[in-house]
Enzyme design. Structure first.
Site, mmCIF file in Angstrom:
data_model
loop_
_atom_site.group_PDB
_atom_site.id
_atom_site.type_symbol
_atom_site.label_atom_id
_atom_site.label_comp_id
_atom_site.label_asym_id
_atom_site.label_seq_id
_atom_site.Cartn_x
_atom_site.Cartn_y
_atom_site.Cartn_z
ATOM 1 N N LYS A 1 0.847 -1.208 0.000
ATOM 2 C CA LYS A 1 0.000 0.000 0.000
ATOM 3 C C LYS A 1 0.880 1.255 0.000
ATOM 4 C CE LYS A 1 -2.046 1.820 4.023
ATOM 5 N NZ LYS A 1 -1.564 3.181 4.131
ATOM 6 N N ARG B 1 0.360 14.527 13.275
ATOM 7 C CA ARG B 1 1.147 14.047 12.140
ATOM 8 C C ARG B 1 1.690 15.258 11.381
ATOM 9 N NH1 ARG B 1 -1.420 8.580 9.701
ATOM 10 N NH2 ARG B 1 0.649 8.515 8.793
ATOM 11 N N PRO B 2 2.754 15.863 11.924
ATOM 12 C CA PRO B 2 3.298 17.080 11.316
ATOM 13 C C PRO B 2 3.933 16.801 9.958
ATOM 14 C CG PRO B 2 4.729 16.339 13.096
ATOM 15 C CD PRO B 2 3.543 15.421 13.087
ATOM 16 N N ILE B 3 4.044 17.862 9.137
ATOM 17 C CA ILE B 3 4.732 17.710 7.841
ATOM 18 C C ILE B 3 5.833 18.767 7.694
ATOM 19 C CG2 ILE B 3 2.876 16.541 6.566
ATOM 20 C CD1 ILE B 3 2.082 19.302 5.457
ATOM 21 N N ASP B 4 6.320 19.223 8.866
ATOM 22 C CA ASP B 4 7.341 20.279 8.836
ATOM 23 C C ASP B 4 8.609 19.839 8.102
ATOM 24 O OD1 ASP B 4 7.313 18.622 11.345
ATOM 25 O OD2 ASP B 4 9.293 19.540 11.561
ATOM 26 N N GLN B 5 8.964 18.559 8.179
ATOM 27 C CA GLN B 5 10.202 18.108 7.521
ATOM 28 C C GLN B 5 10.037 18.078 5.996
ATOM 29 O OE1 GLN B 5 13.153 17.708 9.281
ATOM 30 N NE2 GLN B 5 11.801 18.618 10.802
ATOM 31 N N ASP C 1 3.656 -0.137 12.268
ATOM 32 C CA ASP C 1 2.420 -0.590 11.628
ATOM 33 C C ASP C 1 2.092 -2.054 11.944
ATOM 34 O OD1 ASP C 1 2.097 1.932 10.626
ATOM 35 O OD2 ASP C 1 2.559 1.438 8.545
ATOM 36 N N ARG D 1 -9.202 0.035 3.933
ATOM 37 C CA ARG D 1 -8.312 1.019 3.315
ATOM 38 C C ARG D 1 -6.995 0.367 2.918
ATOM 39 N NH1 ARG D 1 -6.645 5.127 7.281
ATOM 40 N NH2 ARG D 1 -5.109 5.222 5.645
HETATM 41 C C1 UD1 Z 1 4.455 6.373 7.008
HETATM 42 C C2 UD1 Z 1 3.401 5.326 6.733
HETATM 43 C C3 UD1 Z 1 2.737 4.898 8.050
HETATM 44 C C4 UD1 Z 1 3.797 4.486 9.082
HETATM 45 C C5 UD1 Z 1 4.882 5.550 9.218
HETATM 46 C C6 UD1 Z 1 6.035 5.103 10.108
HETATM 47 C C7 UD1 Z 1 2.632 5.975 4.511
HETATM 48 C C8 UD1 Z 1 1.537 6.541 3.677
HETATM 49 N N1 UD1 Z 1 2.409 5.892 5.833
HETATM 50 O O1 UD1 Z 1 3.766 7.499 7.554
HETATM 51 O O2 UD1 Z 1 1.881 3.806 7.762
HETATM 52 O O3 UD1 Z 1 3.168 4.307 10.336
HETATM 53 O O4 UD1 Z 1 5.430 5.874 7.925
HETATM 54 O O5 UD1 Z 1 6.612 3.943 9.614
HETATM 55 O O6 UD1 Z 1 3.657 5.534 4.018
HETATM 56 N N2 UD1 Z 1 7.367 13.630 11.733
HETATM 57 C C9 UD1 Z 1 7.668 14.932 12.039
HETATM 58 N N3 UD1 Z 1 7.697 15.864 11.019
HETATM 59 C C10 UD1 Z 1 7.445 15.518 9.723
HETATM 60 C C11 UD1 Z 1 7.129 14.184 9.425
HETATM 61 C C12 UD1 Z 1 7.101 13.245 10.443
HETATM 62 O O7 UD1 Z 1 7.912 15.274 13.190
HETATM 63 O O8 UD1 Z 1 7.477 16.404 8.859
HETATM 64 C C13 UD1 Z 1 7.336 12.618 12.816
HETATM 65 C C14 UD1 Z 1 5.953 12.006 13.014
HETATM 66 O O9 UD1 Z 1 5.195 12.756 13.923
HETATM 67 C C15 UD1 Z 1 6.284 10.621 13.528
HETATM 68 C C16 UD1 Z 1 7.622 10.293 12.860
HETATM 69 O O10 UD1 Z 1 8.148 11.515 12.403
HETATM 70 O O11 UD1 Z 1 6.473 10.655 14.914
HETATM 71 C C17 UD1 Z 1 7.532 9.334 11.707
HETATM 72 O O12 UD1 Z 1 6.616 9.834 10.728
HETATM 73 P P1 UD1 Z 1 6.754 9.466 9.166
HETATM 74 O O13 UD1 Z 1 7.851 8.458 9.000
HETATM 75 O O14 UD1 Z 1 6.829 10.725 8.406
HETATM 76 O O15 UD1 Z 1 5.362 8.764 8.889
HETATM 77 P P2 UD1 Z 1 4.473 8.917 7.609
HETATM 78 O O16 UD1 Z 1 5.350 9.042 6.409
HETATM 79 O O17 UD1 Z 1 3.410 9.928 7.829
#
Ligand code: UD1
Length: 421
Positions: free
Chosen positions: A22, A122-126, A308, A400
């Site tokens: 997925k 679920r931040p996207i700052d990075q 997961d 899903r």
């Molecule tokens: C992806 C997977 C999800 C899985 C996760 C961790 C997809 C669509 N989803 O989610 O199923 O649970 O990887 O293996 O592939 N974080 C920040 N800032 C950011 C991005 C992330 O602080 O900009 C933090 C998050 O809060 C979290 C950690 O980093 O604590 C890991 O998140 P991330 O690896 O980005 O998860 P996703 O890509 O959203």
């Protein structure tokens, strides 16, 4: 409300084919929106999240057709919009990869803040830090993300957090930037390698995916005109391996990459489960009355134990003898399903990021709710072990991410029925 009714107690056995990943499919499909020519993607799972994503891409102008063998014929040349602002975008997390793709293609993108499973902030700052480093201006207002660059230029990006999503998103945008981008402290999940392999097959130049330093040399055109096959879903495979565990069954998962399963295989062996590993299959075999040993788990970015598989593994630990520990290190609020497991007779205490599981208390059927995708799968697994009837509601969350879940479980001998509500 649509639900599953499960009558527990059957020992699952047999072979099961694992579908395409997925999360890899979401990344690859988005990356395909960058291409300057058509492509074919095989092994795309037929699941709700992917079907939503296909609709979003079609909404941008891409032509996408599903063949009878399940593969997708994609022609992104007609994409005429950089605005992914359909309501559907809010429904799935993986839609955020379109920002990278549209930024790479048009040097601008507008998108709703993405949705997905709710297990913490679920931040996207990075992601945004990466786009800014490539030269984009980022604005978030009115629930939308606006990203625009006069020029997209390769740069050195150090991720403050190991993020799967940010790594893939930046990699996609950088594939069409001018010059070289280096992502440091990159995530190493198998689906990152898959997106990189896809882009390379289509003409990109990405090196180091699967390590924590990825180097992307941007190319002005990505010709496509090639076929790519998505890797198997290691979380689906793990869920069926755990299904063998909770039912003391004997299941062979096929069409997998055993290396991706090592974090789970190793831990199941530690609990006393016999596993046999082949080229593209793993057999998980338990005796009908086997006593499993308690164990301690910590979720971590790959190659650590995957978050997961955390809920499904906790269901398994409920059936082991003694005290187990599950530490969730990735998401801040991923224990919501534990109240449902308790309703089924489990003895679990949660303290912060740790769940302490006192195993061996028999599970009994109850009416429970799938709060997110993997939490829902965990409740189905618990129901397969439990005495009596379990009803799992809100199963659209499970569907899903699991292709043909009910039929696959039935094929293995489970007593599970889908009830339309
Ligand atoms: C992806 C997977 C999800 C899985 C996760 C961790 C997809 C669509 N989803 O989610 O199923 O649970 O990887 O293996 O592939 N974080 C920040 N800032 C950011 C991005 C992330 O602080 O900009 C933090 C998050 O809060 C979290 C950690 O980093 O604590 C890991 O998140 P991330 O690896 O980005 O998860 P996703 O890509 O959203």
């Amino acid at each position: 409300m649509t639900s599953y009714i499960i009558r527990g107690g059957n020992r699952l056995s047999g072979e099961i084919m694992i579908s395409g990943s997925k999360n890899a499919s979401l990344g690859v499909l988005s990356a395909a929106m960058l291409l300057d020519g058509p492509c074919k993607i095989e092994n795309i799972p037929d699941i709700a999240d992917l079907n939503v994503m296909i609709e979003i891409c079609k909404g941008l102008g891409a032509q996408i057709k599903r063949e009878t063998d399940g593969s997708l014929m994609i022609d992104p040349r007609m994409i005429n919009s950089w605005e992914a602002t359909q309501d559907k975008v809010r429904h799935i997390r993986g839609s955020y990869y379109l920002i990278g793709a549209l930024l790479g293609r048009f040097r601008k993108a507008v998108m709703f803040m993405p949705g997905g499973c709710n297990f913490g902030t679920r931040p996207i700052d990075q992601h945004m830090k990466g786009f800014e480093a490539l030269g984009a201006r980022v604005l978030i207002e009115y629930g939308k993300i606006f990203v625009e660059a006069d020029e997209l230029k390769g740069n050195h990006i150090f991720l403050d957090v190991v993020s799967v999503g940010a790594t893939i998103n930046i990699m996609i945008a950088a594939a069409k930037a001018d010059g070289v981008t280096v992502i440091e402290n990159a995530a190493r999940e198998p689906h990152i390698v898959d997106v990189a392999n896809f882009l390379n097959t289509m003409g990109a130049n990405i090196r180091g995916a699967g390590t924590d330093v990825i180097r992307i040399t941007g190319t002005p055109r990505l010709e496509g005109n090639a076929t790519y096959s998505i890797i198997p879903d290691q979380i689906e495979a793990g869920t069926y391996m755990i299904a063998a565990g909770v039912t003391r069954g004997d299941i062979t998962v096929r069409n997998i990459i055993p290396k991706h399963m090592e974090p789970l295989t190793a831990k199941m062996e530690e609990m006393g489960v016999a596993t046999e590993v082949g080229d593209d299959w793993i057999r998980v075999r338990l005796e009908p009355d086997q006593v499993l040993q308690a164990a301690s788990f910590k979720t971590m970015p790959y190659p650590g134990f995957p978050t997961d598989l955390q809920p499904q593994t906790t269901a398994l630990l409920c059936t082991a003898e003694g005290n187990s520990r599950m530490v969730e290190n990735v998401w801040e609020n991923r224990f919501q399903y534990i109240d449902d497991l308790k309703m089924m007779g489990a003895d679990i205490m949660v303290a912060g990021h740790t769940a302490l599981i006192s195993g061996g208390h028999p599970l009994t059927g109850a009416k429970v709710t799938a709060r997110d995708l993997r939490a829902g799968a965990a409740l189905v697994l618990a129901g397969l072990n439990a005495d009596g009837e379990t009803e799992v509601t809100d199963i659209n969350k499970i569907e899903r991410g699991y292709e043909d879940f009910v039929n696959k479980l039935r094929q293995l001998g489970a007593d599970i029925t889908r009830i339309e509500g």
